[in-house]
Design a protein around this motif. Structure first.
Motif, PDB file in Angstrom:
ATOM      1  N   ASP A  47       0.824  -1.222   0.000  1.00  0.00           N
ATOM      2  CA  ASP A  47       0.000   0.000   0.000  1.00  0.00           C
ATOM      3  C   ASP A  47       0.852   1.265   0.000  1.00  0.00           C
ATOM      4  O   ASP A  47       0.469   2.278  -0.585  1.00  0.00           O
ATOM      5  N   ALA A  48       2.012   1.216   0.650  1.00  0.00           N
ATOM      6  CA  ALA A  48       2.908   2.375   0.717  1.00  0.00           C
ATOM      7  C   ALA A  48       3.757   2.516  -0.549  1.00  0.00           C
ATOM      8  O   ALA A  48       4.497   3.488  -0.693  1.00  0.00           O
ATOM      9  N   GLY A  49       3.671   1.533  -1.451  1.00  0.00           N
ATOM     10  CA  GLY A  49       4.446   1.602  -2.684  1.00  0.00           C
ATOM     11  C   GLY A  49       5.884   1.134  -2.544  1.00  0.00           C
ATOM     12  O   GLY A  49       6.668   1.279  -3.479  1.00  0.00           O
ATOM     13  N   VAL A  50       6.236   0.577  -1.388  1.00  0.00           N
ATOM     14  CA  VAL A  50       7.588   0.040  -1.211  1.00  0.00           C
ATOM     15  C   VAL A  50       7.734  -1.213  -2.069  1.00  0.00           C
ATOM     16  O   VAL A  50       8.725  -1.386  -2.767  1.00  0.00           O
ATOM     17  N   ILE A  51       6.709  -2.068  -2.022  1.00  0.00           N
ATOM     18  CA  ILE A  51       6.639  -3.208  -2.939  1.00  0.00           C
ATOM     19  C   ILE A  51       5.755  -2.758  -4.084  1.00  0.00           C
ATOM     20  O   ILE A  51       4.564  -2.507  -3.901  1.00  0.00           O
ATOM     21  N   ARG A  52       6.363  -2.637  -5.272  1.00  0.00           N
ATOM     22  CA  ARG A  52       5.638  -2.115  -6.430  1.00  0.00           C
ATOM     23  C   ARG A  52       4.959  -3.201  -7.241  1.00  0.00           C
ATOM     24  O   ARG A  52       4.130  -2.907  -8.090  1.00  0.00           O
ATOM     25  N   GLY A  53       5.298  -4.448  -7.013  1.00  0.00           N
ATOM     26  CA  GLY A  53       4.658  -5.516  -7.763  1.00  0.00           C
ATOM     27  C   GLY A  53       5.473  -6.787  -7.715  1.00  0.00           C
ATOM     28  O   GLY A  53       6.552  -6.833  -7.123  1.00  0.00           O
ATOM     29  N   TYR A  54       4.945  -7.792  -8.356  1.00  0.00           N
ATOM     30  CA  TYR A  54       5.589  -9.096  -8.438  1.00  0.00           C
ATOM     31  C   TYR A  54       5.601  -9.472  -9.910  1.00  0.00           C
ATOM     32  O   TYR A  54       4.663  -9.195 -10.645  1.00  0.00           O
ATOM     33  N   ARG A  55       6.686 -10.101 -10.341  1.00  0.00           N
ATOM     34  CA  ARG A  55       6.772 -10.460 -11.751  1.00  0.00           C
ATOM     35  C   ARG A  55       7.684 -11.658 -11.937  1.00  0.00           C
ATOM     36  O   ARG A  55       8.495 -11.971 -11.069  1.00  0.00           O
ATOM     37  N   ALA A  56       7.540 -12.273 -13.076  1.00  0.00           N
ATOM     38  CA  ALA A  56       8.448 -13.350 -13.444  1.00  0.00           C
ATOM     39  C   ALA A  56       9.687 -12.716 -14.060  1.00  0.00           C
ATOM     40  O   ALA A  56       9.584 -11.783 -14.846  1.00  0.00           O
ATOM     41  N   VAL A  57      10.850 -13.192 -13.695  1.00  0.00           N
ATOM     42  CA  VAL A  57      12.102 -12.728 -14.288  1.00  0.00           C
ATOM     43  C   VAL A  57      12.490 -13.757 -15.343  1.00  0.00           C
ATOM     44  O   VAL A  57      12.823 -14.891 -15.017  1.00  0.00           O
ATOM     45  N   VAL A  58      12.400 -13.350 -16.599  1.00  0.00           N
ATOM     46  CA  VAL A  58      12.660 -14.249 -17.713  1.00  0.00           C
ATOM     47  C   VAL A  58      14.115 -14.097 -18.153  1.00  0.00           C
ATOM     48  O   VAL A  58      14.607 -12.985 -18.311  1.00  0.00           O
ATOM     49  N   ASP A  59      14.787 -15.208 -18.337  1.00  0.00           N
ATOM     50  CA  ASP A  59      16.148 -15.193 -18.853  1.00  0.00           C
ATOM     51  C   ASP A  59      16.060 -14.985 -20.361  1.00  0.00           C
ATOM     52  O   ASP A  59      15.580 -15.868 -21.083  1.00  0.00           O
ATOM     53  N   PRO A  60      16.488 -13.808 -20.858  1.00  0.00           N
ATOM     54  CA  PRO A  60      16.349 -13.531 -22.294  1.00  0.00           C
ATOM     55  C   PRO A  60      17.039 -14.573 -23.174  1.00  0.00           C
ATOM     56  O   PRO A  60      16.511 -14.954 -24.214  1.00  0.00           O
ATOM     57  N   GLN A  61      18.210 -15.046 -22.762  1.00  0.00           N
ATOM     58  CA  GLN A  61      18.936 -16.032 -23.556  1.00  0.00           C
ATOM     59  C   GLN A  61      18.146 -17.336 -23.666  1.00  0.00           C
ATOM     60  O   GLN A  61      18.042 -17.907 -24.746  1.00  0.00           O
ATOM     61  N   ALA A  62      17.583 -17.772 -22.550  1.00  0.00           N
ATOM     62  CA  ALA A  62      16.793 -19.000 -22.566  1.00  0.00           C
ATOM     63  C   ALA A  62      15.528 -18.837 -23.406  1.00  0.00           C
ATOM     64  O   ALA A  62      14.994 -19.812 -23.926  1.00  0.00           O
ATOM     65  N   ALA A  63      15.064 -17.589 -23.568  1.00  0.00           N
ATOM     66  CA  ALA A  63      13.874 -17.307 -24.366  1.00  0.00           C
ATOM     67  C   ALA A  63      14.215 -16.969 -25.817  1.00  0.00           C
ATOM     68  O   ALA A  63      13.360 -16.505 -26.563  1.00  0.00           O
ATOM     69  N   GLY A  64      15.473 -17.182 -26.227  1.00  0.00           N
ATOM     70  CA  GLY A  64      15.846 -16.999 -27.620  1.00  0.00           C
ATOM     71  C   GLY A  64      16.504 -15.674 -27.961  1.00  0.00           C
ATOM     72  O   GLY A  64      16.763 -15.392 -29.127  1.00  0.00           O
ATOM     73  N   ALA A  65      16.770 -14.837 -26.976  1.00  0.00           N
ATOM     74  CA  ALA A  65      17.436 -13.551 -27.218  1.00  0.00           C
ATOM     75  C   ALA A  65      18.894 -13.680 -26.785  1.00  0.00           C
ATOM     76  O   ALA A  65      19.239 -13.390 -25.647  1.00  0.00           O
ATOM     77  N   ALA A  66      19.740 -14.108 -27.703  1.00  0.00           N
ATOM     78  CA  ALA A  66      21.126 -14.424 -27.383  1.00  0.00           C
ATOM     79  C   ALA A  66      21.999 -13.195 -27.171  1.00  0.00           C
ATOM     80  O   ALA A  66      23.051 -13.284 -26.555  1.00  0.00           O
ATOM     81  N   ILE A  67      21.589 -12.048 -27.685  1.00  0.00           N
ATOM     82  CA  ILE A  67      22.381 -10.824 -27.585  1.00  0.00           C
ATOM     83  C   ILE A  67      21.685  -9.834 -26.663  1.00  0.00           C
ATOM     84  O   ILE A  67      20.516  -9.507 -26.843  1.00  0.00           O
ATOM     85  N   SER A  68      22.416  -9.370 -25.673  1.00  0.00           N
ATOM     86  CA  SER A  68      21.914  -8.352 -24.755  1.00  0.00           C
ATOM     87  C   SER A  68      22.856  -7.155 -24.835  1.00  0.00           C
ATOM     88  O   SER A  68      24.077  -7.322 -24.892  1.00  0.00           O
ATOM     89  N   ALA A  69      22.273  -5.958 -24.871  1.00  0.00           N
ATOM     90  CA  ALA A  69      23.097  -4.759 -25.010  1.00  0.00           C
ATOM     91  C   ALA A  69      22.500  -3.599 -24.224  1.00  0.00           C
ATOM     92  O   ALA A  69      21.304  -3.562 -23.943  1.00  0.00           O
ATOM     93  N   LEU A  70      23.374  -2.654 -23.887  1.00  0.00           N
ATOM     94  CA  LEU A  70      22.966  -1.399 -23.282  1.00  0.00           C
ATOM     95  C   LEU A  70      23.200  -0.311 -24.329  1.00  0.00           C
ATOM     96  O   LEU A  70      24.329  -0.137 -24.791  1.00  0.00           O
ATOM     97  N   VAL A  71      22.136   0.383 -24.687  1.00  0.00           N
ATOM     98  CA  VAL A  71      22.222   1.436 -25.693  1.00  0.00           C
ATOM     99  C   VAL A  71      22.036   2.772 -24.972  1.00  0.00           C
ATOM    100  O   VAL A  71      20.961   3.057 -24.447  1.00  0.00           O
ATOM    101  N   SER A  72      23.102   3.558 -24.917  1.00  0.00           N
ATOM    102  CA  SER A  72      23.063   4.885 -24.296  1.00  0.00           C
ATOM    103  C   SER A  72      22.684   5.888 -25.377  1.00  0.00           C
ATOM    104  O   SER A  72      23.277   5.894 -26.455  1.00  0.00           O
ATOM    105  N   VAL A  73      21.707   6.752 -25.070  1.00  0.00           N
ATOM    106  CA  VAL A  73      21.168   7.645 -26.086  1.00  0.00           C
ATOM    107  C   VAL A  73      21.058   9.067 -25.547  1.00  0.00           C
ATOM    108  O   VAL A  73      20.617   9.281 -24.414  1.00  0.00           O
ATOM    109  N   ALA A  74      21.431  10.027 -26.381  1.00  0.00           N
ATOM    110  CA  ALA A  74      21.234  11.441 -26.061  1.00  0.00           C
ATOM    111  C   ALA A  74      19.922  11.907 -26.687  1.00  0.00           C
ATOM    112  O   ALA A  74      19.610  11.562 -27.831  1.00  0.00           O
TER     113      ALA A  74
END
Length: 152
Positions: A47-74
């Motif tokens: 109720d106080a918003g400290v816990i914002r929710g619950y979710r499944a954490v999916v491993d992208p590689q196991a789900a077929g996304a072999a490449i992970s990247a961080l794209v910094s943008v201006a």
């Protein structure tokens, strides 16, 4: 109003950040509280918003996304006043895992997971390079991603 966290709250947050699927009975046992007290504290944290929710954490590689990247943008000067509006737009793009709004020479960091290098190149070309509000970008490949848990 900010909720003052108790030691029990911190233990609850730690355990739920490690396993959000714990039953209230198991959570209460792990943090040393009565089940009714634990349930009440969890509800208060939600109720106080400290816990914002619950979710499944999916491993992208196991789900077929072999490449992970961080794209910094201006963000370009003409769009500076709408920079916060770009976050949900970027978050909704296919393959986007997280979006960070930053201070500094880059305004956004977009964590993206895709099938392969050509898909990453296409993501950047279509969603970053062709976007009228986005300027220079820099891409870094992620070799490993270790997710932390909240401190006890």
């Amino acid at each position: 109003m900010m909720l003052a966290l108790t030691d029990g709250d911190r233990r609850i947050l730690h355990e739920l950040s490690r396993d959000g699927r714990l039953s209230n009975k198991e959570l209460a046992a792990r943090v040393g509280l009565a089940p009714s007290t634990c349930h009440g504290r969890v509800r208060l944290l939600e109720d106080a918003g400290v816990i914002r929710g619950y979710r499944a954490v999916v491993d992208p590689q196991a789900a077929g996304a072999a490449i992970s990247a961080l794209v910094s943008v201006a963000v370009l000067d003409h769009a500076r006043s709408q920079v916060t509006d770009l976050v949900p737009l970027m978050r909704a793009l296919p393959g986007v895992q997280q979006v960070f709004l930053l201070g500094g020479d880059r305004d956004l960091v977009i964590h993206v997971a895709v099938a392969d290098v050509p898909a990453l190149r296409e993501f950047i070309r279509v969603n970053i390079g062709a976007h009228p509000d986005l300027g220079q970008s820099q891409t870094q490949l992620v070799f490993e991603h270790a997710v932390g848990v909240a401190p006890a």
